[in-house]
Design a protein around this motif. Structure first.
Motif, PDB file in Angstrom:
ATOM      1  N   GLN A   1       0.991  -1.203   0.073  1.00 14.46           N
ATOM      2  CA  GLN A   1      -0.070   0.137  -0.119  1.00 14.46           C
ATOM      3  C   GLN A   1       1.013   1.513  -0.001  1.00 14.46           C
ATOM      4  O   GLN A   1       0.561   2.203  -0.638  1.00 14.46           O
ATOM      5  CB  GLN A   1      -0.924   0.069   1.223  1.00 14.46           C
ATOM      6  CG  GLN A   1      -1.997  -1.069   1.035  1.00 14.46           C
ATOM      7  CD  GLN A   1      -2.507  -1.127   2.544  1.00 14.46           C
ATOM      8  OE1 GLN A   1      -2.264  -0.605   3.174  1.00 14.46           O
ATOM      9  NE2 GLN A   1      -3.784  -1.910   2.471  1.00 14.46           N
TER      10      GLN A   1
ATOM     11  N   ASN B   1       3.921   1.336  -1.142  1.00 16.56           N
ATOM     12  CA  ASN B   1       4.544   1.733  -2.458  1.00 16.56           C
ATOM     13  C   ASN B   1       3.719   2.069  -3.628  1.00 16.56           C
ATOM     14  O   ASN B   1       4.358   3.043  -4.162  1.00 16.56           O
ATOM     15  CB  ASN B   1       5.290   0.297  -2.719  1.00 16.56           C
ATOM     16  CG  ASN B   1       6.296  -0.132  -2.003  1.00 16.56           C
ATOM     17  OD1 ASN B   1       7.078   0.643  -1.559  1.00 16.56           O
ATOM     18  ND2 ASN B   1       6.549  -1.494  -2.042  1.00 16.56           N
ATOM     19  N   LYS B   2       2.321   1.785  -3.571  1.00 19.25           N
ATOM     20  CA  LYS B   2       1.494   2.329  -4.310  1.00 19.25           C
ATOM     21  C   LYS B   2       1.524   3.829  -4.215  1.00 19.25           C
ATOM     22  O   LYS B   2       1.344   4.578  -5.160  1.00 19.25           O
ATOM     23  CB  LYS B   2       0.207   1.762  -4.196  1.00 19.25           C
ATOM     24  CG  LYS B   2       0.214   0.126  -4.815  1.00 19.25           C
ATOM     25  CD  LYS B   2      -1.296  -0.311  -4.459  1.00 19.25           C
ATOM     26  CE  LYS B   2      -1.464  -1.701  -5.219  1.00 19.25           C
ATOM     27  NZ  LYS B   2      -2.605  -2.273  -4.978  1.00 19.25           N
ATOM     28  N   LYS B   3       1.156   4.438  -3.071  1.00 13.44           N
ATOM     29  CA  LYS B   3       1.297   6.005  -2.656  1.00 13.44           C
ATOM     30  C   LYS B   3       2.313   6.527  -2.938  1.00 13.44           C
ATOM     31  O   LYS B   3       2.481   7.760  -3.699  1.00 13.44           O
ATOM     32  CB  LYS B   3       0.948   6.042  -1.310  1.00 13.44           C
ATOM     33  CG  LYS B   3      -0.368   5.590  -0.903  1.00 13.44           C
ATOM     34  CD  LYS B   3      -0.531   6.036   0.680  1.00 13.44           C
ATOM     35  CE  LYS B   3      -2.084   5.519   1.126  1.00 13.44           C
ATOM     36  NZ  LYS B   3      -2.400   5.802   2.439  1.00 13.44           N
TER      37      LYS B   3
ATOM     38  N   ASN C   1       4.640   5.538  -5.338  1.00  8.79           N
ATOM     39  CA  ASN C   1       4.711   5.724  -6.916  1.00  8.79           C
ATOM     40  C   ASN C   1       3.891   6.522  -7.267  1.00  8.79           C
ATOM     41  O   ASN C   1       4.137   7.609  -8.480  1.00  8.79           O
ATOM     42  CB  ASN C   1       4.317   4.290  -7.502  1.00  8.79           C
ATOM     43  CG  ASN C   1       5.176   3.171  -7.288  1.00  8.79           C
ATOM     44  OD1 ASN C   1       6.457   3.524  -7.038  1.00  8.79           O
ATOM     45  ND2 ASN C   1       4.783   2.075  -7.134  1.00  8.79           N
ATOM     46  N   LYS C   2       2.661   7.063  -6.662  1.00  8.68           N
ATOM     47  CA  LYS C   2       1.516   8.256  -7.348  1.00  8.68           C
ATOM     48  C   LYS C   2       2.317   9.679  -7.105  1.00  8.68           C
ATOM     49  O   LYS C   2       2.207  10.375  -7.905  1.00  8.68           O
ATOM     50  CB  LYS C   2       0.453   7.870  -6.668  1.00  8.68           C
ATOM     51  CG  LYS C   2      -0.475   6.647  -7.046  1.00  8.68           C
ATOM     52  CD  LYS C   2      -1.828   6.535  -6.219  1.00  8.68           C
ATOM     53  CE  LYS C   2      -2.639   5.685  -6.931  1.00  8.68           C
ATOM     54  NZ  LYS C   2      -3.914   5.655  -6.280  1.00  8.68           N
ATOM     55  N   LEU C   3       2.992   9.569  -6.060  1.00  6.84           N
ATOM     56  CA  LEU C   3       3.526  10.757  -5.488  1.00  6.84           C
ATOM     57  C   LEU C   3       4.940  11.193  -6.092  1.00  6.84           C
ATOM     58  O   LEU C   3       5.196  12.230  -6.482  1.00  6.84           O
ATOM     59  CB  LEU C   3       4.023  10.948  -4.017  1.00  6.84           C
ATOM     60  CG  LEU C   3       2.583  10.878  -3.088  1.00  6.84           C
ATOM     61  CD1 LEU C   3       3.115  10.556  -1.607  1.00  6.84           C
ATOM     62  CD2 LEU C   3       1.836  11.943  -3.051  1.00  6.84           C
ATOM     63  N   THR C   4       5.522  10.317  -6.911  1.00  5.90           N
ATOM     64  CA  THR C   4       6.790  10.406  -7.367  1.00  5.90           C
ATOM     65  C   THR C   4       6.452  10.094  -9.022  1.00  5.90           C
ATOM     66  O   THR C   4       7.377  10.568  -9.645  1.00  5.90           O
ATOM     67  CB  THR C   4       7.678   9.515  -6.738  1.00  5.90           C
ATOM     68  OG1 THR C   4       7.513   7.996  -7.245  1.00  5.90           O
ATOM     69  CG2 THR C   4       8.244   9.626  -5.620  1.00  5.90           C
TER      70      THR C   4
END
Length: 271
Positions: free
Chosen positions: A262, A264-266, A268-271
């Motif tokens: 969870q 890691n997904k956040k 990835n979205k932020l970066t």
């Protein structure tokens, strides 16, 4: 200069220091303001102000009978790091700051913290708790064997071994956090040796009993040890217990892995 160093080395008050260090570079008299005291590196946590004042008065009346050890060079603050003699320096700093401090600069291949502990551990006013903690720190920080430590502090190998076991039990109990810290500090090495081989929960049960009943004698600990000792589990019971523990750990790992995904997904979205 050679004659001065010869006199210094032969002085009885340097006997304990010389057994730990490669050499004494220089004999000094300097203001307390030039010495940096670091309580975090000292063997003791607290000091009695009334006793410090008594020591300062004694130094003023009779002189400083034993020197303190300092680093050969000044630190980034322009001061000499104190290696040993914290109590003497603290007494002078608080109650007689006008006095000069008698010091020797020490050169050694040993870590400064270890030097301080080795020097302080020979003092007669330390508790078994303080000695055990210090010896364990020396053991963990240095490459010294028990035999080497025994030679450096002029104690028997058995004496050192018992106190290192004491130190390990102290750390185990303090990390566990379910035994009264004051009760742990009051136990002698002889008393701790009566329960050191027991499981952690058995040690805690015994110490809690001593606190409740006021039993702190060695014989009392022996009796409590026999009463509180938990019988070993039968193979079937042990298998059941281990499987249950394994299942709990697996659930924790699964939960942790899910949370990592969870995050890691956040990310990835932020970066």
């Amino acid at each position: 200069m050679a004659k001065q160093l010869k006199r210094i080395f032969s002085d009885p008050e340097f006997k304990s220091a010389n057994s730990h260090f490669d050499g004494i570079q220089q004999y000094l008299s300097l203001p307390i303001q030039d010495i940096e005291l670091n309580l975090s590196k000292n063997i003791r946590d607290t000091y009695d102000d009334s006793l410090l004042e008594e020591l300062a008065n004694s130094i003023q009346e009779n002189g400083q009978l034993e020197p303190v050890g300092i680093s050969p060079d000044r630190n980034r603050n322009g001061k000499f790091d104190l290696i040993y003699g914290y109590r003497r320096c603290l007494a002078i700093k608080k109650y007689a700051p006008q006095l000069s401090v008698k010091a020797v600069t020490v050169i050694s291949k040993t870590d400064d913290d270890t030097i301080q502990l080795l020097e302080n551990i020979q003092r007669e006013d330390l508790t078994d708790y303080e000695i055990a903690k210090a010896l364990l720190i020396i053991k963990e920080k240095s490459n010294l064997r028990n035999e080497d430590i025994a030679k450096k502090i002029h104690k028997s190998l058995d004496w050192v071994k018992k106190r290192i076991i004491h130190g390990k039990s102290i750390n185990q109990l303090e990390e566990h956090g379910k035994a009264n810290p004051e009760t742990i500090k009051k136990l002698t090495t002889h008393q701790m040796s009566q329960i050191s081989s027991l499981e952690l929960n058995e040690k805690v049960a015994i110490l809690n009993s001593t606190e409740k009943d006021g039993n702190t004698k060695v014989n009392d600990l022996k009796t409590l040890r026999d009463k509180k000792k938990i019988p070993k589990l039968q193979p079937k019971e042990l298998i059941k217990k281990l499987k249950l523990e394994k299942s709990k750990l697996e659930k924790q790992i699964k939960s942790a892995n899910l949370r990592i995904k969870q995050i890691n997904k956040k990310l990835n979205k932020l970066t």
